[in-house]
Structures are given as structure tokens and as C-alpha cells.
Motif scaffolding. Structure first.
Motif, PDB file in Angstrom:
ATOM      1  N   VAL A   1       0.839  -1.206   0.000  1.00  0.00           N
ATOM      2  CA  VAL A   1       0.000   0.000   0.000  1.00  0.00           C
ATOM      3  C   VAL A   1       0.870   1.250   0.000  1.00  0.00           C
ATOM      4  O   VAL A   1       0.657   2.190  -0.778  1.00  0.00           O
ATOM      5  CB  VAL A   1      -0.951  -0.003   1.220  1.00  0.00           C
ATOM      6  N   TYR A   2       1.886   1.259   0.863  1.00  0.00           N
ATOM      7  CA  TYR A   2       2.724   2.456   0.963  1.00  0.00           C
ATOM      8  C   TYR A   2       3.741   2.538  -0.173  1.00  0.00           C
ATOM      9  O   TYR A   2       4.220   3.634  -0.491  1.00  0.00           O
ATOM     10  CB  TYR A   2       3.401   2.504   2.330  1.00  0.00           C
ATOM     11  N   ALA A   3       4.062   1.413  -0.796  1.00  0.00           N
ATOM     12  CA  ALA A   3       4.909   1.465  -1.989  1.00  0.00           C
ATOM     13  C   ALA A   3       4.202   2.188  -3.126  1.00  0.00           C
ATOM     14  O   ALA A   3       4.848   2.800  -3.986  1.00  0.00           O
ATOM     15  CB  ALA A   3       5.296   0.052  -2.426  1.00  0.00           C
ATOM     16  N   ASP A   4       2.867   2.115  -3.139  1.00  0.00           N
ATOM     17  CA  ASP A   4       2.084   2.829  -4.149  1.00  0.00           C
ATOM     18  C   ASP A   4       1.718   4.241  -3.710  1.00  0.00           C
ATOM     19  O   ASP A   4       1.369   5.081  -4.539  1.00  0.00           O
ATOM     20  CB  ASP A   4       0.795   2.054  -4.457  1.00  0.00           C
ATOM     21  N   LYS A   5       1.791   4.507  -2.416  1.00  0.00           N
ATOM     22  CA  LYS A   5       1.358   5.804  -1.882  1.00  0.00           C
ATOM     23  C   LYS A   5       2.517   6.790  -1.752  1.00  0.00           C
ATOM     24  O   LYS A   5       2.365   7.986  -2.007  1.00  0.00           O
ATOM     25  CB  LYS A   5       0.708   5.581  -0.512  1.00  0.00           C
ATOM     26  N   TRP A   6       3.680   6.297  -1.332  1.00  0.00           N
ATOM     27  CA  TRP A   6       4.836   7.151  -1.095  1.00  0.00           C
ATOM     28  C   TRP A   6       5.791   7.115  -2.284  1.00  0.00           C
ATOM     29  O   TRP A   6       5.643   6.312  -3.205  1.00  0.00           O
ATOM     30  CB  TRP A   6       5.572   6.705   0.167  1.00  0.00           C
TER      31      TRP A   6
ATOM     32  N   ASN B   1      13.822   8.033 -13.021  1.00  0.00           N
ATOM     33  CA  ASN B   1      12.394   7.921 -13.321  1.00  0.00           C
ATOM     34  C   ASN B   1      11.656   7.008 -12.353  1.00  0.00           C
ATOM     35  O   ASN B   1      10.663   6.376 -12.713  1.00  0.00           O
ATOM     36  CB  ASN B   1      12.208   7.405 -14.756  1.00  0.00           C
ATOM     37  N   VAL B   2      12.150   6.910 -11.138  1.00  0.00           N
ATOM     38  CA  VAL B   2      11.491   6.123 -10.101  1.00  0.00           C
ATOM     39  C   VAL B   2      11.064   7.087  -9.005  1.00  0.00           C
ATOM     40  O   VAL B   2      11.901   7.728  -8.373  1.00  0.00           O
ATOM     41  CB  VAL B   2      12.426   5.042  -9.518  1.00  0.00           C
ATOM     42  N   GLY B   3       9.770   7.202  -8.810  1.00  0.00           N
ATOM     43  CA  GLY B   3       9.253   8.120  -7.796  1.00  0.00           C
ATOM     44  C   GLY B   3       7.889   7.673  -7.348  1.00  0.00           C
ATOM     45  O   GLY B   3       7.680   6.520  -6.981  1.00  0.00           O
ATOM     46  N   HIS B   4       6.926   8.579  -7.415  1.00  0.00           N
ATOM     47  CA  HIS B   4       5.559   8.241  -7.038  1.00  0.00           C
ATOM     48  C   HIS B   4       4.910   7.387  -8.124  1.00  0.00           C
ATOM     49  O   HIS B   4       5.252   7.483  -9.306  1.00  0.00           O
ATOM     50  CB  HIS B   4       4.733   9.515  -6.826  1.00  0.00           C
ATOM     51  N   ALA B   5       3.957   6.553  -7.713  1.00  0.00           N
ATOM     52  CA  ALA B   5       3.222   5.727  -8.665  1.00  0.00           C
ATOM     53  C   ALA B   5       2.418   6.605  -9.609  1.00  0.00           C
ATOM     54  O   ALA B   5       1.929   7.671  -9.227  1.00  0.00           O
ATOM     55  CB  ALA B   5       2.287   4.770  -7.921  1.00  0.00           C
ATOM     56  N   GLU B   6       2.299   6.148 -10.854  1.00  0.00           N
ATOM     57  CA  GLU B   6       1.483   6.871 -11.821  1.00  0.00           C
ATOM     58  C   GLU B   6       0.007   6.638 -11.525  1.00  0.00           C
ATOM     59  O   GLU B   6      -0.414   5.541 -11.186  1.00  0.00           O
ATOM     60  CB  GLU B   6       1.801   6.393 -13.237  1.00  0.00           C
ATOM     61  N   GLY B   7      -0.804   7.692 -11.673  1.00  0.00           N
ATOM     62  CA  GLY B   7      -2.240   7.572 -11.432  1.00  0.00           C
ATOM     63  C   GLY B   7      -2.589   7.963 -10.013  1.00  0.00           C
ATOM     64  O   GLY B   7      -1.757   7.931  -9.107  1.00  0.00           O
TER      65      GLY B   7
ATOM     66  N   GLY C   1      -0.075   1.328 -12.601  1.00  0.00           N
ATOM     67  CA  GLY C   1       1.033   1.743 -11.751  1.00  0.00           C
ATOM     68  C   GLY C   1       0.645   2.022 -10.318  1.00  0.00           C
ATOM     69  O   GLY C   1       1.417   1.755  -9.394  1.00  0.00           O
ATOM     70  N   ASN C   2      -0.577   2.554 -10.090  1.00  0.00           N
ATOM     71  CA  ASN C   2      -0.969   2.900  -8.725  1.00  0.00           C
ATOM     72  C   ASN C   2      -1.445   1.699  -7.911  1.00  0.00           C
ATOM     73  O   ASN C   2      -1.834   1.844  -6.763  1.00  0.00           O
ATOM     74  CB  ASN C   2      -2.058   3.979  -8.738  1.00  0.00           C
TER      75      ASN C   2
ATOM     76  N   GLY D   1       2.494  -1.976  -6.460  1.00  0.00           N
ATOM     77  CA  GLY D   1       3.088  -2.391  -5.194  1.00  0.00           C
ATOM     78  C   GLY D   1       2.161  -3.276  -4.390  1.00  0.00           C
ATOM     79  O   GLY D   1       2.589  -4.264  -3.776  1.00  0.00           O
ATOM     80  N   LYS D   2       0.867  -2.938  -4.378  1.00  0.00           N
ATOM     81  CA  LYS D   2      -0.097  -3.725  -3.600  1.00  0.00           C
ATOM     82  C   LYS D   2      -0.260  -5.128  -4.168  1.00  0.00           C
ATOM     83  O   LYS D   2      -0.368  -6.105  -3.420  1.00  0.00           O
ATOM     84  CB  LYS D   2      -1.447  -2.992  -3.560  1.00  0.00           C
ATOM     85  N   VAL D   3      -0.277  -5.251  -5.494  1.00  0.00           N
ATOM     86  CA  VAL D   3      -0.421  -6.575  -6.105  1.00  0.00           C
ATOM     87  C   VAL D   3       0.812  -7.430  -5.806  1.00  0.00           C
ATOM     88  O   VAL D   3       0.697  -8.610  -5.442  1.00  0.00           O
ATOM     89  CB  VAL D   3      -0.653  -6.450  -7.623  1.00  0.00           C
ATOM     90  N   PHE D   4       1.999  -6.845  -5.926  1.00  0.00           N
ATOM     91  CA  PHE D   4       3.211  -7.607  -5.621  1.00  0.00           C
ATOM     92  C   PHE D   4       3.264  -7.999  -4.144  1.00  0.00           C
ATOM     93  O   PHE D   4       3.725  -9.091  -3.798  1.00  0.00           O
ATOM     94  CB  PHE D   4       4.457  -6.809  -6.008  1.00  0.00           C
ATOM     95  N   SER D   5       2.807  -7.116  -3.253  1.00  0.00           N
ATOM     96  CA  SER D   5       2.841  -7.462  -1.829  1.00  0.00           C
ATOM     97  C   SER D   5       1.824  -8.550  -1.507  1.00  0.00           C
ATOM     98  O   SER D   5       2.075  -9.409  -0.656  1.00  0.00           O
ATOM     99  CB  SER D   5       2.584  -6.222  -0.970  1.00  0.00           C
ATOM    100  N   MET D   6       0.666  -8.548  -2.178  1.00  0.00           N
ATOM    101  CA  MET D   6      -0.298  -9.636  -1.991  1.00  0.00           C
ATOM    102  C   MET D   6       0.309 -10.960  -2.434  1.00  0.00           C
ATOM    103  O   MET D   6       0.157 -11.993  -1.768  1.00  0.00           O
ATOM    104  CB  MET D   6      -1.581  -9.348  -2.775  1.00  0.00           C
TER     105      MET D   6
END
Length: 415
Positions: free
Chosen positions: A71-76, A195-201, A343-344, A347-352
Motif C-alpha cells: 500500500v505504501y509502496a504505491d502511496k509514497w 524515473n522512479v518516484g511516485h506511482a502513476e495515477g 502503476g498505482n 506495489g499492492k499486487v506484488f505485496s499480496m
């Protein structure tokens, strides 16, 4: 105009190159740390129960933070999160040799530090997986994923092999210094990422439960993704315990090869994975579910053949095949996740996926141990092979796309 080969395009991809190099080196250091940790847990405890409790501390964070990390990989900001996690891991690892030199190291220090390291990993790896997905395009994705997975496996193989040798030379507690260096190397490769920062969307859910629920609904709308991830945990429940519990028993009792034979079998599995990953990266995968669940069926069959082998030499041949079909499962699933997940939610899908895999691995050791105690190791291999094949058949049927789903080829490299 002739386009450059995909491997050359990947080599010229600034962010991919940094991620691959930095994390391959970091994986090498993590593998050495794991050897040192398991050995110290064994050496510093006087009972199997205490050693198991210490090792459990290295896995428990997945139950607490496995889903939250995504969740936070997609949020931060993913780059900042990776840097922070690497810094936390480097500092935590440094405590072990410092306490050892001061004569103050106890087994509970090991347990606490292992808990901190795995907690940071729960946030780092969803960020890393999402970052890799973000720097690849569709033409180079399959080859890029194959090189990442193959590189990590090769680094792990070298780290595990060297770990045992270096323990004899330096002592297990001082091996933690190698992990410190590799975590700082990882930081050095993450800092220049462009080019690695916040998730797109934009995030459509404001709270943790809403984010996880939204991701689950997203997966339910893509049968191939949903069943590929869910049944991955079921498959690991059948095969992981065979590798960690049944294989040592068979290597010692049936083949008379002892610990060295067990080590060679694990090495051949890794070699098979690395070579197969290079081949898969060159393919155009039009039906990923066929690869994933066909690979699971073969994984179970080859593992049974490995466990039923008459001698170590036959076993080594099947170990290569086991590693190869493991890559047939892993790489198409990673590419499928990267291709279909926005993109948004990456992170959540990979963590699941990671959390479900952890649950399957944890249950597997208990299940295989019970099977062997009630029957025999060869019988456990046969029963688990049957279960894996049945799961694979169910997965092929359940993951059939709805009529509204668009067929999509997952392209590998083309020279």
C-alpha cells in the motif's frame, strides 16, 4: 531502420541498469546474511524449539506488514522508500558484529534484528518490483524480468555457497559486515535513479482497508492474475516443504550423499532456473496461464522424480528440470502482473503475491513434516506431485479469460 536488440536496449536503460546491478549485489549480501543468521541461531541455542522461534522472527513481519508494505509502496515515493529501507537494514545489520566484538551478542539480539530486517524488506521489495515494472516497456519486459530473476538467483547461489566457507574463515557474526557493504552499495545505485518516484495515477482509496479491498476487486476482475497469484501459494504449499524438509531426509537416508549432496541438489535447481530464465526471456508468451499452470504440473512431476531417484546423479538431472520449470512459473507470472496492473496498484499486487507465497511456504513445512512422520519421504513426494498436478488443472480451467477480456501477448526479446 533496424532497431537495437532488446538486450542492448536494456543495457542502455539507465534506471534498469542501476536497479539490476544494485539489487543483484544486494541479493548476494542478503544470501550471505541468511547463512550466517541460520548458523548463529543453531549455534547459540540449545534446543530446536528456540532455534525455530528465532527463525520465525525473521518471517513474522510478513504477517504484520506484508500487505501494508505494498500500500505504501504505491502511496509514497518509491525511490525514497527504498533508500530509507536500505539505510535501516544497513544500520540494523551493523549491530551484530558490533555486539559480537563487545562480547554482548545474544540470540534475542539476532531475533530482534531479523525482525527489523524483514519488516524493512516488506516495504522495500514491493517498491523495487514496482520500480522495475515502471522502467520497462512492453517490448523488453519479458527479457528484462528474466534477467532480473536470473541475476537474483545466480547471486543467491554464489552467496549461499560462499557463506558456509566464509563462516569457517571469519565466523558467522562477522559475515554480517558483508551485508552492511551490499546494502550501502544498493543505496549507491538507487540514489541516481531518474524515473522512479511516485506511482502513476491517482489513488482511488484513502485508507488502508479501502486500498487493499480495491486491489482485491481489481484482481477478481482479471481471472488469470487472480488465480495465478492465489494458486501460487497453494503450489508452494506442496513443493516448498519437499525442498526444505523431505530433500535433506532423502539425500541422507536414500542416496547416502549427506549435507553436501543436498547442497548440490539445491545448486542444480538454481542453475536450471538461471538458464531457463534466459530462454524464457526470448519467447513470445501468448497464453501466460498455460505456461504458469503447465509449469506447476511439471514442477510437481519433476519434484516427484527427483525425490524417487535411485542415486544422487539421477537426482541432479531432475534438479535441473525442477529449476527450469520453476522459472516457467515465475517469469510469466511476473510479466503478467506488470502488464495488466496499473502503476498505482503495482506495489499492492506484488505485496499480496509475496504474502500469499509466505503463507504457502509456512504451511508447507508443517504439512510435509506431518506426511513424512505418518508415511515415508517418497510417499510425500508422490502425494504432493498429485496435489500439484490437480491444482494446475484447476488453475487452467479457473483462469480462462472472460469473453470481454482482450487477449494479450507477453512479448519476450527479439534480436
Amino acid at each position: 531502420m533496424k532497431t537495437a536488440p532488446d538486450w542492448l536496449r536494456l543495457a542502455r536503460n539507465h534506471d534498469y541498469r542501476l536497479l539490476w546491478l544494485g539489487q543483484t549485489i544486494s541479493t548476494f549480501g542478503e544470501s550471505i546474511y541468511q547463512v550466517a543468521f541460520y548458523w548463529l541461531a543453531y549455534e547459540m541455542t540449545e534446543s530446536a524449539w528456540l532455534a525455530g522461534l528465532v527463525v520465525f522472527c525473521a518471517s513474522a513481519p510478513y504477517l504484520l506488514f506484508g500487505l501494508i508494505g505494498g500500500v505504501y509502496a504505491d502511496k509514497w515515493n518509491r525511490k525514497s522508500l527504498m533508500l530509507f529501507c536500505d539505510l535501516i537494514r544497513a544500520v540494523a545489520v551493523a549491530v551484530v558484529p558490533a555486539l559480537a566484538l563487545a562480547g554482548m551478542l545474544t540470540v534475542w539480539h539476532l531475533a530482534l534484528i531479523a525482525f527489523v530486517l524483514t519488516s524493512a524488506r516488506c516495504f522495500f521489495h514491493p517498491s523495487l518490483n514496482a520500480a522495475v515494472a515502471g522502467v520497462l516497456d512492453d517490448d523488453t519486459r519479458a527479457l528484462g524480468v528474466s534477467l532480473v530473476e536470473g541475476g537474483f538467483r545466480a547471486a543467491r547461489l554464489i552467496g549461499l555457497a560462499l557463506g558456509g566457507i566464509l563462516i569457517e574463515l571469519w565466523g558467522a557474526d562477522q559475515l554480517y559486515t558483508i551485508a552492511i557493504v551490499t546494502f550501502f552499495v544498493s543505496i549507491g545505485f538507487v540514489v541516481p535513479l531518474r524515473n522512479v518516484g511516485h506511482a502513476e495515477g491517482e489513488e482511488s482509496e484513502d485508507n488502508l482497508l479501502g486500498a487493499l479491498g480495491g486491489t482485491l476487486r481489481f484482481l477478481q476482475g482479471h481471472r488469470d492474475l487472480f488465480w495465478g497469484i492465489i494458486l501460487f501459494g497453494v503450489g508452494l504449499m506442496f513443493v516448498t516443504g519437499l525442498e526444505r524438509v523431505a530433500l535433506p531426509h532423502v539425500a541422507d537416508q536414500n542416496w547416502g550423499a549427506g549435507a553436501s549432496g543436498f547442497g548440490w541438489v539445491l545448486a542444480m535447481i538454481t542453475i536450471g532456473y538461471v538458464f531457463a530464465s534466459l530462454v524464457i526471456g526470448r519467447l513470445q508468451i501468448k497464453n501466460p496461464s498455460l505456461y504458469i499452470f503447465g509449469g506447476w504440473a511439471l514442477w510437481g512431476v519433476f519434484f516427484a522424480a527427483l525425490g524417487l531417484s535411485e542415486n544422487i546423479w539421477i537426482a541432479l538431472s531432475f534438479a535441473l528440470l525442477v529449476g527450469a520449470v520453476e522459472a516457467v512459473v515465475d517469469i510469466p507470472l511476473v510479466v503478467l502482473i506488470q502488464t495488466k496492473t496499473p502503476g498505482n496498484r503495482m506495489g499492492k499486487v506484488f505485496s499480496m503475491w509475496s504474502t500469499i507465497a509466505f503463507i504457502g511456504e509456512s504451511l508447507s513445512a508443517l504439512m510435509i513434516g506431518a506426511l513424512i512422520s505418518q508415511s515415508t519421504a517418497p510417499a510425500a513426494f508422490i502425494m504432493c506431485a498429485a496435489g500439484t498436478v490437480a491444482m494446475a488443472i484447476f488453475g487452467l480451467i479457473a483462469s480462462r479469460s472472460r469473453a470481454s477480456d482482450e487477449p494479450q501477448a507477453l512479448e519476450g526479446g527479439k534480436s
